[in-house]
Scaffold this motif. Sequence first.
Motif: not given
Length: 326
Positions: A159-177
């Motif tokens: 599994v690749k683990l990345v730190n997204i901090g306080e990023a919004d879930y919906f934005t993050a899954v569309k972008r890089d996770i």
Amino acid sequence: MAVLLAAMLAGCGNQGSSEGTKGQAALKDVTVVLDWSPNTNHTGLYAARELGYYEAEGLNVEIALPGSGGADAMVASDEVPFGVSVQENVTQSRLQGVPLVSIAAVIQHNTSGFAAPVDRVIQSPKDYEGKTYGGWGSPVEEAIMKSIMDVDGGDISKVKLVNIGEADYFTAVKRDIDFAWIFYAWTGIEAELRGEPLDMQYIKDYSDQLDYYTPVIVTNEKTIANDPDLVRAFMRATSKGYQYAAEHPEESADLLLKAVPELDKELVHASQKWLSPKYQDDAARWGEQKPEVWKNYSDWMYERGLIEKELDIDSAFTNDFLPETN
């Protein structure tokens, strides 16, 4: 959790007391600090304030956002008498000599888990292999993921683990996770309302040790020793607030929205409908905490090197300030 924080609005709304001016001078000013921005985990607090339950106990309660140090630090330092935390934080605090004490479980069972959009085809922990997880860099995240992947025959090294901090879930899954750790009552319900269905693995389904209390209401040892009557009064009113929210999801959602009008009305109502039955669930009364839940999770943390010694369970929580069942 950062995922939950990112899903919520920053404003705390009207924090002044809803009580009238008559008799205000006789009320004791008390502050309870939230863990994150207001959401349906906190509805019972707002219901107790808006319905006058705190006033009936002689209290003028302010519901405040945490400062930069967080609710745990504010309560532990006796800056405020009450706050909202999680079992994990109380466990770690106690073992560091920090005098936090949990006095109620807001929800009886852990409603958090790992979630992904259905198009990622993550239907079990083994499916995390080859995917990218977005978190906030806590050692507990990786340990929990490893635990449930081990149960399912998965390998966390894939599994690749990345730190997204306080990023919004919906934005993050569309972008890089591909997936993240969420509370279904808020982010999961929001996904439903957005028409963006999730596959989710609740961590409690993979281990009894991971069915811990999150969130909890905390105080500190000094308040318990010096003003136990205050703790009892606060908990009598708070218990009534959560009982009301459990029995009246629509009305209690409106009370939360009245206090915090910046929140999304549709989300609050849908979340409250989902969460209200889970406040008390299978417990004899709202807020009840079981020794085995505290032991199971602290043992799990100890076994995985997340804490350096075993927890003194009896000092970490108490049911003594909960009102008796009717």
